[in-house]
Design a protein around this motif. Structure first.
Motif, PDB file in Angstrom:
ATOM      1  N   GLN A  86       0.803  -1.216   0.000  1.00 50.18           N
ATOM      2  CA  GLN A  86       0.000   0.000   0.000  1.00 50.18           C
ATOM      3  C   GLN A  86       0.839   1.270   0.000  1.00 50.18           C
ATOM      4  OE1 GLN A  86      -2.366  -0.717   3.510  1.00 50.18           O
ATOM      5  NE2 GLN A  86      -4.059  -1.571   2.326  1.00 50.18           N
ATOM      6  N   ARG A  87       2.118   1.133   0.350  1.00 48.07           N
ATOM      7  CA  ARG A  87       2.995   2.307   0.407  1.00 48.07           C
ATOM      8  C   ARG A  87       2.972   3.078  -0.918  1.00 48.07           C
ATOM      9  NH1 ARG A  87       8.160   3.688   2.922  1.00 48.07           N
ATOM     10  NH2 ARG A  87       8.182   1.698   4.042  1.00 48.07           N
ATOM     11  N   VAL A  88       3.125   2.344  -2.021  1.00 49.60           N
ATOM     12  CA  VAL A  88       3.135   2.977  -3.343  1.00 49.60           C
ATOM     13  C   VAL A  88       1.800   3.647  -3.624  1.00 49.60           C
ATOM     14  CG1 VAL A  88       3.349   2.574  -5.821  1.00 49.60           C
ATOM     15  CG2 VAL A  88       4.821   1.334  -4.227  1.00 49.60           C
ATOM     16  N   LEU A  89       0.699   2.981  -3.239  1.00 49.06           N
ATOM     17  CA  LEU A  89      -0.634   3.533  -3.465  1.00 49.06           C
ATOM     18  C   LEU A  89      -0.813   4.842  -2.703  1.00 49.06           C
ATOM     19  CD1 LEU A  89      -3.508   3.036  -4.668  1.00 49.06           C
ATOM     20  CD2 LEU A  89      -4.089   1.927  -2.505  1.00 49.06           C
ATOM     21  N   TYR A  90      -0.421   4.867  -1.441  1.00 49.18           N
ATOM     22  CA  TYR A  90      -0.594   6.063  -0.619  1.00 49.18           C
ATOM     23  C   TYR A  90       0.314   7.201  -1.088  1.00 49.18           C
ATOM     24  CZ  TYR A  90      -3.768   4.081   2.827  1.00 49.18           C
ATOM     25  OH  TYR A  90      -4.877   3.552   3.447  1.00 49.18           O
ATOM     26  N   LYS A 102      -9.859  19.641 -10.596  1.00 49.66           N
ATOM     27  CA  LYS A 102     -10.747  19.011 -11.578  1.00 49.66           C
ATOM     28  C   LYS A 102     -10.234  17.652 -12.058  1.00 49.66           C
ATOM     29  CE  LYS A 102      -8.649  21.436 -15.520  1.00 49.66           C
ATOM     30  NZ  LYS A 102      -8.091  20.246 -16.174  1.00 49.66           N
ATOM     31  N   ASP A 103      -8.948  17.392 -11.849  1.00 47.35           N
ATOM     32  CA  ASP A 103      -8.359  16.145 -12.327  1.00 47.35           C
ATOM     33  C   ASP A 103      -8.217  15.084 -11.241  1.00 47.35           C
ATOM     34  OD1 ASP A 103      -8.030  17.319 -14.842  1.00 47.35           O
ATOM     35  OD2 ASP A 103      -6.067  18.136 -14.297  1.00 47.35           O
ATOM     36  N   ARG A 104      -8.466  15.454  -9.980  1.00 51.44           N
ATOM     37  CA  ARG A 104      -8.145  14.556  -8.864  1.00 51.44           C
ATOM     38  C   ARG A 104      -9.000  13.286  -8.832  1.00 51.44           C
ATOM     39  NH1 ARG A 104      -7.397  18.750  -3.772  1.00 51.44           N
ATOM     40  NH2 ARG A 104      -5.840  20.091  -4.786  1.00 51.44           N
ATOM     41  N   LEU A 105     -10.298  13.419  -9.004  1.00 48.75           N
ATOM     42  CA  LEU A 105     -11.176  12.259  -8.865  1.00 48.75           C
ATOM     43  C   LEU A 105     -10.866  11.208  -9.922  1.00 48.75           C
ATOM     44  CD1 LEU A 105     -13.441  10.868  -7.378  1.00 48.75           C
ATOM     45  CD2 LEU A 105     -15.082  12.040  -8.857  1.00 48.75           C
ATOM     46  N   LYS A 106     -10.687  11.635 -11.153  1.00 52.23           N
ATOM     47  CA  LYS A 106     -10.380  10.690 -12.219  1.00 52.23           C
ATOM     48  C   LYS A 106      -9.065   9.973 -11.938  1.00 52.23           C
ATOM     49  CE  LYS A 106      -9.860  10.255 -17.225  1.00 52.23           C
ATOM     50  NZ  LYS A 106      -9.878  10.956 -18.539  1.00 52.23           N
ATOM     51  N   ALA A 107      -8.061  10.730 -11.494  1.00 48.40           N
ATOM     52  CA  ALA A 107      -6.761  10.132 -11.186  1.00 48.40           C
ATOM     53  C   ALA A 107      -6.871   9.152 -10.017  1.00 48.40           C
ATOM     54  CB  ALA A 107      -5.743  11.225 -10.860  1.00 48.40           C
ATOM     55  N   TYR A 108      -7.692   9.512  -9.029  1.00 44.54           N
ATOM     56  CA  TYR A 108      -7.897   8.637  -7.872  1.00 44.54           C
ATOM     57  C   TYR A 108      -8.570   7.327  -8.294  1.00 44.54           C
ATOM     58  CZ  TYR A 108     -10.205   6.833  -3.678  1.00 44.54           C
ATOM     59  OH  TYR A 108     -10.669   6.014  -2.675  1.00 44.54           O
ATOM     60  N   LEU A 109      -9.594   7.428  -9.117  1.00 44.16           N
ATOM     61  CA  LEU A 109     -10.293   6.243  -9.594  1.00 44.16           C
ATOM     62  C   LEU A 109      -9.347   5.332 -10.373  1.00 44.16           C
ATOM     63  CD1 LEU A 109     -13.603   7.911 -10.830  1.00 44.16           C
ATOM     64  CD2 LEU A 109     -13.401   6.298  -8.942  1.00 44.16           C
ATOM     65  N   GLU A 110      -8.567   5.923 -11.243  1.00 43.56           N
ATOM     66  CA  GLU A 110      -7.626   5.160 -12.051  1.00 43.56           C
ATOM     67  C   GLU A 110      -6.592   4.459 -11.166  1.00 43.56           C
ATOM     68  OE1 GLU A 110      -4.724   7.184 -14.842  1.00 43.56           O
ATOM     69  OE2 GLU A 110      -6.223   6.465 -16.266  1.00 43.56           O
ATOM     70  N   CYS A 111      -6.131   5.180 -10.162  1.00 45.07           N
ATOM     71  CA  CYS A 111      -5.128   4.652  -9.247  1.00 45.07           C
ATOM     72  C   CYS A 111      -5.658   3.478  -8.431  1.00 45.07           C
ATOM     73  CB  CYS A 111      -4.676   5.782  -8.319  1.00 45.07           C
ATOM     74  SG  CYS A 111      -3.535   5.298  -7.034  1.00 45.07           S
ATOM     75  N   THR A 112      -6.831   3.646  -7.829  1.00 44.68           N
ATOM     76  CA  THR A 112      -7.375   2.603  -6.955  1.00 44.68           C
ATOM     77  C   THR A 112      -7.848   1.379  -7.737  1.00 44.68           C
ATOM     78  OG1 THR A 112      -9.538   3.734  -6.979  1.00 44.68           O
ATOM     79  CG2 THR A 112      -8.083   4.182  -5.119  1.00 44.68           C
ATOM     80  N   THR A 114      -6.668   0.323 -10.641  1.00 46.70           N
ATOM     81  CA  THR A 114      -5.472  -0.382 -11.103  1.00 46.70           C
ATOM     82  C   THR A 114      -4.880  -1.192  -9.959  1.00 46.70           C
ATOM     83  OG1 THR A 114      -4.993   1.331 -12.756  1.00 46.70           O
ATOM     84  CG2 THR A 114      -3.164  -0.100 -12.083  1.00 46.70           C
ATOM     85  N   PHE A 115      -4.845  -0.607  -8.770  1.00 51.34           N
ATOM     86  CA  PHE A 115      -4.337  -1.305  -7.586  1.00 51.34           C
ATOM     87  C   PHE A 115      -5.180  -2.544  -7.302  1.00 51.34           C
ATOM     88  CE2 PHE A 115      -4.281  -2.087  -2.992  1.00 51.34           C
ATOM     89  CZ  PHE A 115      -2.910  -2.142  -2.736  1.00 51.34           C
ATOM     90  N   ALA A 116      -6.496  -2.406  -7.383  1.00 45.67           N
ATOM     91  CA  ALA A 116      -7.405  -3.513  -7.077  1.00 45.67           C
ATOM     92  C   ALA A 116      -7.218  -4.693  -8.021  1.00 45.67           C
ATOM     93  CB  ALA A 116      -8.857  -3.036  -7.136  1.00 45.67           C
ATOM     94  N   THR A 117      -6.819  -4.412  -9.252  1.00 43.32           N
ATOM     95  CA  THR A 117      -6.675  -5.492 -10.241  1.00 43.32           C
ATOM     96  C   THR A 117      -5.260  -6.046 -10.318  1.00 43.32           C
ATOM     97  OG1 THR A 117      -6.295  -3.834 -11.980  1.00 43.32           O
ATOM     98  CG2 THR A 117      -8.542  -4.626 -11.696  1.00 43.32           C
ATOM     99  N   SER A 118      -4.322  -5.448  -9.576  1.00 41.54           N
ATOM    100  CA  SER A 118      -2.933  -5.876  -9.753  1.00 41.54           C
ATOM    101  C   SER A 118      -2.143  -6.118  -8.470  1.00 41.54           C
ATOM    102  CB  SER A 118      -2.178  -4.830 -10.591  1.00 41.54           C
ATOM    103  OG  SER A 118      -2.158  -3.577  -9.917  1.00 41.54           O
ATOM    104  N   ALA A 119      -2.595  -5.614  -7.333  1.00 40.89           N
ATOM    105  CA  ALA A 119      -1.827  -5.737  -6.088  1.00 40.89           C
ATOM    106  C   ALA A 119      -1.837  -7.188  -5.595  1.00 40.89           C
ATOM    107  CB  ALA A 119      -2.419  -4.812  -5.021  1.00 40.89           C
ATOM    108  N   PRO A 120      -0.706  -7.872  -5.577  1.00 42.83           N
ATOM    109  CA  PRO A 120      -0.661  -9.316  -5.276  1.00 42.83           C
ATOM    110  C   PRO A 120      -1.247  -9.714  -3.926  1.00 42.83           C
ATOM    111  CG  PRO A 120       1.422  -8.580  -6.198  1.00 42.83           C
ATOM    112  CD  PRO A 120       0.634  -7.348  -5.896  1.00 42.83           C
ATOM    113  N   ILE A 121      -0.796  -9.073  -2.847  1.00 43.41           N
ATOM    114  CA  ILE A 121      -1.251  -9.451  -1.509  1.00 43.41           C
ATOM    115  C   ILE A 121      -2.731  -9.183  -1.323  1.00 43.41           C
ATOM    116  CG2 ILE A 121      -1.178  -8.677   0.902  1.00 43.41           C
ATOM    117  CD1 ILE A 121       0.879 -10.670   0.542  1.00 43.41           C
TER     118      ILE A 121
END
Length: 222
Positions: A86-90, A102-112, A114-121
């Motif tokens: 989670q360190r990288v995510l935070y 205006k760009d924050r929500l889209k970037a947040y959605l993309e970030c979370t 992507t994390f949900a589909t790829s974070a191994p643990i």
């Protein structure tokens, strides 16, 4: 503005939580990094319940007693692996907080997403319901709720509120929780689902982000 990584550090200091790796110049860094690297592979392959401290110690090339000098229990070790993931995510959350509002929500959605589909643990835990239940039972529902509430407040203050000023604080929190639940649900999806649908994970995330971002921009206070 509260920093996401500061919140992660605070979480690591709570009873029953894991701990973050020390600085690279710390004498414990090398061995703890090795333990977490091996433990992550074991937890992903065999799951939380079936992984043993003995196996992790053997694969790390140290004695079981030596491992316990660094991590007092399997729960602390697993949660420490999760914290490092989670360190990288935070850290990304903090970068997003500095973006134009205006760009924050889209970037947040993309970030979370992507994390949900790829974070191994995290993905390994979510795709094994019995492991998830066992860990929740060990940590305690109250502790998990408190951690979740703190994370929701941070996302609302740093990201959601700037993108949806027309929503009340209660509605902003509901939006943050809804997005969190959605990303958790996606984390439950096994890789074969994407393979069978012939949809690349990246394309899935991009499409879902566009739908969510467009929809949340049209949300009105009710």
């Amino acid at each position: 503005m509260v920093k996401a990584f500061e919140l992660l550090t605070q979480e690591a200091g709570l009873p029953g939580r894991g701990k973050l790796l020390p600085n690279r110049d710390d004498p414990n860094f090398k061995i703890q990094h090795r333990i977490l690297e091996v433990a992550t592979k074991q937890f992903v392959q065999f799951g939380y319940r079936k992984t043993s401290i003995s196996d992790i110690a053997d694969h790390a090339g140290i004695g079981k007693g030596s491992l316990y000098l660094h991590y007092k229990s399997k729960q602390e070790l697993f949660l420490s692996c999760q914290l490092e993931e989670q360190r990288v995510l935070y850290e990304q959350f903090d970068q997003i907080s500095e973006m134009p509002k205006k760009d924050r929500l889209k970037a947040y959605l993309e970030c979370t997403l992507t994390f949900a589909t790829s974070a191994p643990i995290s993905k390994a835990l979510l795709t094994r319901p019995k492991d998830y239940a066992a860990l929740i039972n060990e940590m305690g529902v109250t502790n998990i709720k408190n951690l979740s509430a703190a994370g929701t407040d941070l996302i609302v203050k740093n990201i959601i509120s700037s993108a949806n000023k027309e929503l009340s604080l209660e509605d902003q929190k509901s939006l943050a929780v809804t997005i969190s639940l959605l990303t958790s649900a996606i984390g439950h999806l096994p890789e074969i689902i994407f393979e069978m649908s012939d949809v690349q994970v990246k394309d899935f995330v991009n499409t879902l982000v566009s739908l969510l971002d467009h929809g949340t921009r049209n949300l009105k206070h009710t």
